[in-house]
Enzyme design. Structure first.
Site, PDB file in Angstrom:
ATOM      1  N   CYS A  83     -17.050  20.485 -22.284  1.00  0.00           N
ATOM      2  CA  CYS A  83     -17.567  19.147 -22.187  1.00  0.00           C
ATOM      3  C   CYS A  83     -16.327  18.059 -22.332  1.00  0.00           C
ATOM      4  O   CYS A  83     -15.513  18.433 -23.470  1.00  0.00           O
ATOM      5  CB  CYS A  83     -18.505  19.158 -23.672  1.00  0.00           C
ATOM      6  SG  CYS A  83     -19.214  17.595 -23.942  1.00  0.00           S
ATOM      7  N   LYS A 122     -18.285  29.067 -21.408  1.00  0.00           N
ATOM      8  CA  LYS A 122     -18.333  28.006 -20.336  1.00  0.00           C
ATOM      9  C   LYS A 122     -17.222  27.153 -20.291  1.00  0.00           C
ATOM     10  O   LYS A 122     -16.832  26.544 -21.138  1.00  0.00           O
ATOM     11  CB  LYS A 122     -19.576  27.300 -20.364  1.00  0.00           C
ATOM     12  CG  LYS A 122     -19.770  26.377 -19.089  1.00  0.00           C
ATOM     13  CD  LYS A 122     -21.349  25.943 -18.722  1.00  0.00           C
ATOM     14  CE  LYS A 122     -21.269  24.990 -17.796  1.00  0.00           C
ATOM     15  NZ  LYS A 122     -21.503  23.377 -18.260  1.00  0.00           N
ATOM     16  N   HIS A 154     -17.382  25.957 -14.393  1.00  0.00           N
ATOM     17  CA  HIS A 154     -17.470  24.737 -13.733  1.00  0.00           C
ATOM     18  C   HIS A 154     -16.360  24.551 -12.967  1.00  0.00           C
ATOM     19  O   HIS A 154     -15.354  24.060 -13.465  1.00  0.00           O
ATOM     20  CB  HIS A 154     -17.935  23.454 -14.776  1.00  0.00           C
ATOM     21  CG  HIS A 154     -18.357  22.444 -14.244  1.00  0.00           C
ATOM     22  ND1 HIS A 154     -18.590  21.187 -15.001  1.00  0.00           N
ATOM     23  CD2 HIS A 154     -18.474  21.755 -12.874  1.00  0.00           C
ATOM     24  CE1 HIS A 154     -19.049  20.202 -14.144  1.00  0.00           C
ATOM     25  NE2 HIS A 154     -18.920  20.565 -12.943  1.00  0.00           N
ATOM     26  N   GLY A 195     -21.549  23.948 -10.851  1.00  0.00           N
ATOM     27  CA  GLY A 195     -21.321  22.300 -10.373  1.00  0.00           C
ATOM     28  C   GLY A 195     -21.686  22.080  -8.955  1.00  0.00           C
ATOM     29  O   GLY A 195     -21.099  22.787  -8.141  1.00  0.00           O
TER      30      GLY A 195
HETATM   31  C1  FMN Z   1     -27.134  14.965 -19.129  1.00  0.00           C
HETATM   32  C2  FMN Z   1     -26.279  16.104 -19.198  1.00  0.00           C
HETATM   33  C3  FMN Z   1     -25.980  16.724 -20.368  1.00  0.00           C
HETATM   34  C4  FMN Z   1     -25.085  17.982 -20.241  1.00  0.00           C
HETATM   35  N1  FMN Z   1     -24.809  18.623 -21.352  1.00  0.00           N
HETATM   36  C5  FMN Z   1     -24.110  19.739 -21.219  1.00  0.00           C
HETATM   37  C6  FMN Z   1     -24.153  20.744 -22.445  1.00  0.00           C
HETATM   38  O1  FMN Z   1     -24.652  20.319 -23.498  1.00  0.00           O
HETATM   39  N2  FMN Z   1     -23.272  21.877 -22.209  1.00  0.00           N
HETATM   40  C7  FMN Z   1     -22.726  22.300 -21.134  1.00  0.00           C
HETATM   41  O2  FMN Z   1     -22.075  23.097 -21.079  1.00  0.00           O
HETATM   42  N3  FMN Z   1     -22.845  21.214 -20.115  1.00  0.00           N
HETATM   43  C8  FMN Z   1     -23.586  20.111 -20.133  1.00  0.00           C
HETATM   44  N4  FMN Z   1     -23.566  19.410 -19.002  1.00  0.00           N
HETATM   45  C9  FMN Z   1     -23.132  19.858 -17.676  1.00  0.00           C
HETATM   46  C10 FMN Z   1     -23.917  20.887 -17.071  1.00  0.00           C
HETATM   47  O3  FMN Z   1     -24.104  22.072 -17.769  1.00  0.00           O
HETATM   48  C11 FMN Z   1     -23.030  21.122 -15.641  1.00  0.00           C
HETATM   49  O4  FMN Z   1     -22.073  21.873 -16.038  1.00  0.00           O
HETATM   50  C12 FMN Z   1     -22.850  20.039 -14.814  1.00  0.00           C
HETATM   51  O5  FMN Z   1     -23.828  18.767 -14.890  1.00  0.00           O
HETATM   52  C13 FMN Z   1     -22.385  20.529 -13.464  1.00  0.00           C
HETATM   53  O6  FMN Z   1     -23.303  21.190 -12.788  1.00  0.00           O
HETATM   54  P1  FMN Z   1     -24.541  20.523 -11.825  1.00  0.00           P
HETATM   55  O7  FMN Z   1     -23.789  19.998 -10.867  1.00  0.00           O
HETATM   56  O8  FMN Z   1     -25.383  21.937 -11.512  1.00  0.00           O
HETATM   57  O9  FMN Z   1     -25.372  19.532 -12.462  1.00  0.00           O
HETATM   58  C14 FMN Z   1     -24.548  18.440 -19.125  1.00  0.00           C
HETATM   59  C15 FMN Z   1     -24.777  17.613 -18.023  1.00  0.00           C
HETATM   60  C16 FMN Z   1     -25.621  16.489 -18.034  1.00  0.00           C
HETATM   61  C17 FMN Z   1     -25.893  15.937 -16.843  1.00  0.00           C
END
Ligand code: FMN
Length: 321
Positions: A83, A122, A154, A195
């Site tokens: 994060c 992660k 990610h 990702g």
């Molecule tokens: C609104 C929002 C909140 C997120 N909160 C977290 C979180 O609490 N912990 C985490 O590991 N990743 C968090 N992420 C990142 C996602 O887990 C992920 O790594 C990122 O969006 C890329 O994957 P995706 O393209 O499948 O969304 C968040 C993403 C979004 C959009």
């Protein structure tokens, strides 16, 4: 995902796939140790298997938080090393821990000693000026030595200087090959990729290279995709034959939660993307958006919205050749 997902969302997602592992949003050790645990860590037994994600960098606080979460029945404890928000950097955790791999190792070792359930990490492939070949290898070596059970990567860097958390989810380029190489170098380590994975078909293609796929935004914004997870990835039937059947099964939960003081909108906000390419999908969304936010709104709003959807069975799932 912070601000997006919660226990209502996970209960709903569990109606769409029996097999996917569900994760909580990041919960800081400060919140676990000093916050309202009953509220923060509550989950419904139907959510299993469910992992809790912790944010922190103090090994003792993480060990104690992990123990509390494992005692509450979580199936996995995951540490957030990805994060990028400022708040998290001030607390010296999240993605900035990519620069302190030894500390991550200490955290993993402490958590492993505290719980029997799997402890996972992660992470990103690197941050800022780091060379992802080196940063990811170094972190992996150290957390493996500390006993980590799985890594979720990610597949992009976080640029901590200058990008907002949102930009950090889109702008640093994706490098799936870096994660595939990591898997080849660590064949016995369970590695998942994350990702930009927008469909279950894409997930199936990644699974030719890695052990697991984590879907974030696509799963949340287009939950209908989750109905494809069990058939496409596990050779099992979907829990329900259609989105409509699944959301009808959500109603008893909604009624139970309303009776306990939850607000309708807190639950229905997660279902807006359920229908895709189905007559009535827009009317469904509009009905919920307009009426579920009203004070005292009850389950009939959801029933009325479902009544606006004319849905046949979902198409039989298939993997594109
Ligand atoms: C609104 C929002 C909140 C997120 N909160 C977290 C979180 O609490 N912990 C985490 O590991 N990743 C968090 N992420 C990142 C996602 O887990 C992920 O790594 C990122 O969006 C890329 O994957 P995706 O393209 O499948 O969304 C968040 C993403 C979004 C959009």
């Amino acid at each position: 995902m912070m601000e997006w997902t919660d226990r209502h969302c996970r209960f709903f997602h569990r109606l769409l796939t029996r097999r996917a592992l569900l994760y909580t949003e990041m919960i800081t050790t400060g919140a676990v140790l000093r916050g309202n645990r009953a509220r923060l860590l509550a989950f419904d037994p139907a959510e299993h298997p469910v992992a809790v994600q912790l944010g922190g960098s103090d090994p003792r606080a993480l060990a104690e938080s992990a123990r509390i979460c494992a005692d509450r029945g979580y199936d996995e404890i995951n540490l957030n090393v990805g994060c990028p928000s400022d708040r998290v950097q001030e607390g010296r955790f999240g993605a900035c821990l990519m620069a302190e791999p030894q500390l991550v190792g200490d955290c993993v070792a402490a958590m492993k000693a505290a719980v029997k359930v799997p402890v996972t990490v992660k992470c990103r492939i690197g941050i800022d000026q780091q060379d992802p070949e080196e940063s990811l290898d170094t972190l992996t070596c150290i957390v493996v030595a500390a006993g980590v059970d799985a890594l979720i990567v990610h597949a992009r860097k976080a640029w901590l200087d200058g990008l907002s958390p949102r930009e950090n989810r889109d702008i640093p380029p994706l490098d799936y090959d870096r994660v595939y190489r990591l898997k080849r170098a660590w064949p016995k380590l369970n590695i998942s990729i994350n990702g930009g994975i927008g469909s279950v078909e894409d997930a199936a293609r990644h699974l030719e290279h890695v052990d697991g796929v984590m879907m974030g935004r696509a799963a949340y914004q287009e939950p209908w995709r989750l109905l494809q997870v069990d058939p496409l990835l596990h050779g099992a039937s979907a829990p329900f034959e259609s989105g409509k059947a699944a959301i009808e099964a959500f109603i008893p939960y909604v009624e139970r939660e309303l009776a306990q003081g939850s607000r309708l909108h807190a639950m229905t906000r997660h279902v807006l993307g359920l229908f895709h390419g189905v007559p009535g999908a827009r009317a469904f969304r509009r009905h919920i958006a307009t009426h579920a936010v009203k004070p005292g709104a009850g389950a009939e709003v959801l029933r009325e919205a479902i009544g606006l959807v004319i849905e046949a069975r979902t198409e039989p799932a298939h993997i594109a050749a």
